[in-house]
Design an enzyme around this catalytic site. Sequence first.
Site, PDB file in Angstrom:
ATOM      1  N   LYS A 298     -83.150 -77.268 -37.949  1.00 50.54           N
ATOM      2  CA  LYS A 298     -83.950 -77.164 -36.798  1.00 50.54           C
ATOM      3  C   LYS A 298     -84.006 -75.762 -36.464  1.00 50.54           C
ATOM      4  O   LYS A 298     -85.061 -75.516 -35.425  1.00 50.54           O
ATOM      5  CB  LYS A 298     -83.488 -78.113 -35.922  1.00 50.54           C
TER       6      LYS A 298
ATOM      7  N   HIS B  88     -69.415 -69.118 -32.387  1.00 54.98           N
ATOM      8  CA  HIS B  88     -70.644 -69.673 -32.043  1.00 54.98           C
ATOM      9  C   HIS B  88     -71.646 -68.662 -31.482  1.00 54.98           C
ATOM     10  O   HIS B  88     -71.229 -67.939 -30.557  1.00 54.98           O
ATOM     11  CB  HIS B  88     -70.469 -70.901 -31.065  1.00 54.98           C
TER      12      HIS B  88
ATOM     13  N   HIS C 202     -71.814 -68.918 -37.254  1.00 59.55           N
ATOM     14  CA  HIS C 202     -73.042 -69.807 -37.581  1.00 59.55           C
ATOM     15  C   HIS C 202     -73.874 -68.860 -38.155  1.00 59.55           C
ATOM     16  O   HIS C 202     -74.130 -67.795 -37.552  1.00 59.55           O
ATOM     17  CB  HIS C 202     -73.533 -70.269 -36.398  1.00 59.55           C
TER      18      HIS C 202
ATOM     19  N   SER D 186     -75.118 -74.995 -39.302  1.00 56.41           N
ATOM     20  CA  SER D 186     -75.340 -76.122 -38.700  1.00 56.41           C
ATOM     21  C   SER D 186     -76.733 -76.023 -38.000  1.00 56.41           C
ATOM     22  O   SER D 186     -77.265 -75.237 -38.230  1.00 56.41           O
ATOM     23  CB  SER D 186     -74.317 -76.009 -37.682  1.00 56.41           C
TER      24      SER D 186
ATOM     25  N   LYS E  41     -66.348 -80.079 -34.020  1.00 61.00           N
ATOM     26  CA  LYS E  41     -66.232 -78.932 -32.963  1.00 61.00           C
ATOM     27  C   LYS E  41     -66.791 -79.554 -31.737  1.00 61.00           C
ATOM     28  O   LYS E  41     -67.631 -80.326 -31.639  1.00 61.00           O
ATOM     29  CB  LYS E  41     -67.098 -77.836 -33.508  1.00 61.00           C
ATOM     30  N   ASN E  42     -66.242 -78.917 -30.514  1.00 57.01           N
ATOM     31  CA  ASN E  42     -66.857 -78.931 -29.254  1.00 57.01           C
ATOM     32  C   ASN E  42     -68.350 -78.375 -29.693  1.00 57.01           C
ATOM     33  O   ASN E  42     -68.620 -77.354 -30.070  1.00 57.01           O
ATOM     34  CB  ASN E  42     -66.213 -78.132 -28.345  1.00 57.01           C
ATOM     35  N   ASP E  43     -69.310 -78.824 -28.751  1.00 59.29           N
ATOM     36  CA  ASP E  43     -70.590 -78.216 -28.706  1.00 59.29           C
ATOM     37  C   ASP E  43     -70.397 -77.058 -27.796  1.00 59.29           C
ATOM     38  O   ASP E  43     -69.264 -76.799 -27.174  1.00 59.29           O
ATOM     39  CB  ASP E  43     -71.666 -79.072 -28.170  1.00 59.29           C
ATOM     40  N   GLU E  44     -71.257 -76.240 -27.930  1.00 60.18           N
ATOM     41  CA  GLU E  44     -71.186 -74.709 -27.316  1.00 60.18           C
ATOM     42  C   GLU E  44     -71.183 -74.788 -25.979  1.00 60.18           C
ATOM     43  O   GLU E  44     -70.563 -73.662 -25.331  1.00 60.18           O
ATOM     44  CB  GLU E  44     -72.415 -73.816 -27.774  1.00 60.18           C
TER      45      GLU E  44
ATOM     46  N   LYS F  34     -71.923 -85.275 -30.071  1.00 60.20           N
ATOM     47  CA  LYS F  34     -73.269 -85.757 -29.273  1.00 60.20           C
ATOM     48  C   LYS F  34     -73.269 -87.187 -28.608  1.00 60.20           C
ATOM     49  O   LYS F  34     -72.613 -87.985 -29.164  1.00 60.20           O
ATOM     50  CB  LYS F  34     -74.444 -85.775 -30.470  1.00 60.20           C
TER      51      LYS F  34
HETATM   52  C1  CAP Z   1     -76.167 -78.384 -33.949  1.00 65.79           C
HETATM   53  C2  CAP Z   1     -75.832 -77.577 -32.660  1.00 65.79           C
HETATM   54  C3  CAP Z   1     -75.393 -76.179 -33.040  1.00 65.79           C
HETATM   55  C4  CAP Z   1     -76.587 -75.517 -33.628  1.00 65.79           C
HETATM   56  C5  CAP Z   1     -76.577 -74.145 -33.190  1.00 65.79           C
HETATM   57  C6  CAP Z   1     -76.879 -77.666 -31.637  1.00 65.79           C
HETATM   58  O1  CAP Z   1     -76.427 -79.767 -33.563  1.00 65.79           O
HETATM   59  O2  CAP Z   1     -74.774 -78.128 -32.197  1.00 65.79           O
HETATM   60  O3  CAP Z   1     -75.321 -75.872 -31.569  1.00 65.79           O
HETATM   61  O4  CAP Z   1     -76.216 -75.742 -34.948  1.00 65.79           O
HETATM   62  O5  CAP Z   1     -77.375 -73.354 -34.244  1.00 65.79           O
HETATM   63  O6  CAP Z   1     -76.569 -77.702 -30.566  1.00 65.79           O
HETATM   64  O7  CAP Z   1     -78.043 -77.552 -32.006  1.00 65.79           O
HETATM   65  P1  CAP Z   1     -77.320 -80.503 -34.596  1.00 65.79           P
HETATM   66  P2  CAP Z   1     -76.760 -72.390 -35.387  1.00 65.79           P
HETATM   67  O8  CAP Z   1     -76.467 -80.616 -35.600  1.00 65.79           O
HETATM   68  O9  CAP Z   1     -77.393 -81.884 -33.727  1.00 65.79           O
HETATM   69  O10 CAP Z   1     -78.594 -79.889 -34.617  1.00 65.79           O
HETATM   70  O11 CAP Z   1     -75.845 -73.013 -36.092  1.00 65.79           O
HETATM   71  O12 CAP Z   1     -78.093 -71.987 -36.046  1.00 65.79           O
HETATM   72  O13 CAP Z   1     -76.307 -71.093 -34.279  1.00 65.79           O
HETATM   73 MG    MG Z   2     -74.331 -77.084 -30.270  1.00 62.75          MG
HETATM   74 MG    MG Z   3     -76.547 -80.015 -37.420  1.00 65.30          MG
END
Ligand code: CAP
Ligand code: MG
Ligand code: MG
Length: 481
Positions: free
Chosen positions: A328, A286, A320, A397, A191-194, A165
């Site tokens: 969250k 993801h 996930h 996550s 991980k890369n973010d989505e 992040k």
């Molecule tokens: C988590 C995350 C993941 C979420 C996706 C986000 O970041 O990178 O993409 O976990 O949700 O963008 O929110 P944080 P799930 O740790 O900063 O929240 O895993 O429920 O599919």
């Molecule tokens: Mg993410």
């Molecule tokens: Mg998280």
Amino acid sequence: MTLKKFYKTLNDKQKAYVSLNLKDPKNGEYMLCVFRLFPDKSMNILQSAAEIAAESSTGTNFPVKTETPFSREMNALVYQLDEKKHLVWIAYPWRLFDRRGNVQNILTYVVGNVLGMKEVKGLKLLDTWFPPSMLEQFDGPSYTLDDMRKYLNVYDRPILGTIIKPKMGLTSAEYAEVCYDFWSGGGDFVKNDEPQADQDFCPYDKMVLHVKKAMDKAVKETGKKKVHSFNVSASDFDTMIKRCELIRSAGFEPGSYAFLIDGITAGWMAVQTLRRRYPDVFIHFHRAAHGAFTREENPFGFSVLVLSKFARLAGASGIHTGTAGIGKMAGSPEEDVTAANNILKFEGQGKFFKQSWATIPTKDQDALKIVEQDTHHHLILEDDEWRGMKKCCPIISGGLNPTLLKPFIEVMGNLDFITTMGAGCHAHPNGTKTGAAALVQSCEAYKKGISIQEYAKTHKELADAIKFFTKNKDKIKQNSA
Ligand code: CAP
Ligand code: MG
Ligand code: MG
């Protein structure tokens, strides 16, 4: 048996999609589905269910003259009903589906046109059951969490990870710097973010090379193996494969990289392509956008359990599955933990079905006995593939931080998962490396059976994390708590 009560209200076409006495739904011919169905006010639940069974198998809105005796054998059949709970059970002859294992084809039937039909005011696929003979058609996972554990030499705790992040906006060098900080702080997995792809401020090829350097440096300094999950989602398959090949030719050790795919937005073909092309790589599903189908408030779609089961069928090494109400994202403990257990274990109790992932028919007692008694070679039992579909690991996550690790583990009931904490690491008052150390310490505390408060007395990184994340508790969580 409410089926009988409504049967006389059906027209001839609808009757062809209902069976009052389906011999044995689990005889191996059918994939079974349970839907929560709210009919349009113009019809009762069985009339509506029959229309859904028709449209999601061989039929349409009128009986057609072109039907044949064989085509009628491929009709999906409503075989059970619970009017009070708005539940219908439908059996699908799985010969309907594209041969040699195609998930997108099945979903096109069971959550395709039917979600848009006027005959329903709500239709959600809650659970599915696959017979062993059907499981055999699918790849299932190849490189699993067990392989990643072996590579990392991490066995008795979750794999500890992060998402870099800010989610977007770092240059490739800055991105890799944050990876290094996390790994040098003791983290295993980044991980890369989505949405990470080939943005002009962070060119893909440069990101890969910088990550490689960061990983080499962290491995050398810590003496521990590390893993990076690269998002290979792309506009087209050729670009996706190009990104995979770029990673594989950048000098990463087998096992040190995973391929992340945005399975909902990039699609099931992408997931299965990666599984079939790269059986030696952890395929990280993801599920961004899954909320459109899975949220409890949405009367249309499918459950997290269904999504997760199909991900295992498609061969994802991990998906996930949500933070069971602790993080969250929306998602109840029951929903998320049920999904996690159903893809992790060899046999899992779903909402309606107990799913064995054995590809040996349960009535084949001899074969099952060999598997159980494999005392000489330990090949069969170790190599799950022989006896069934390998595990697909829950990836946990979304809003987690070191103070939430133990609460999550207690809801989950086991340690066999990957957890990735984004803000939960990089928001630490003293930055990423300290955030990673706090995560590692919260896990150490759990393993020692000590409270994090107690452990924090001698671990400053954790103490600062507790102070920060407790003071800044997620407002939404407080409201909904
Ligand atoms: C988590 C995350 C993941 C979420 C996706 C986000 O970041 O990178 O993409 O976990 O949700 O963008 O929110 P944080 P799930 O740790 O900063 O929240 O895993 O429920 O599919
Ligand atoms: Mg993410
Ligand atoms: Mg998280």
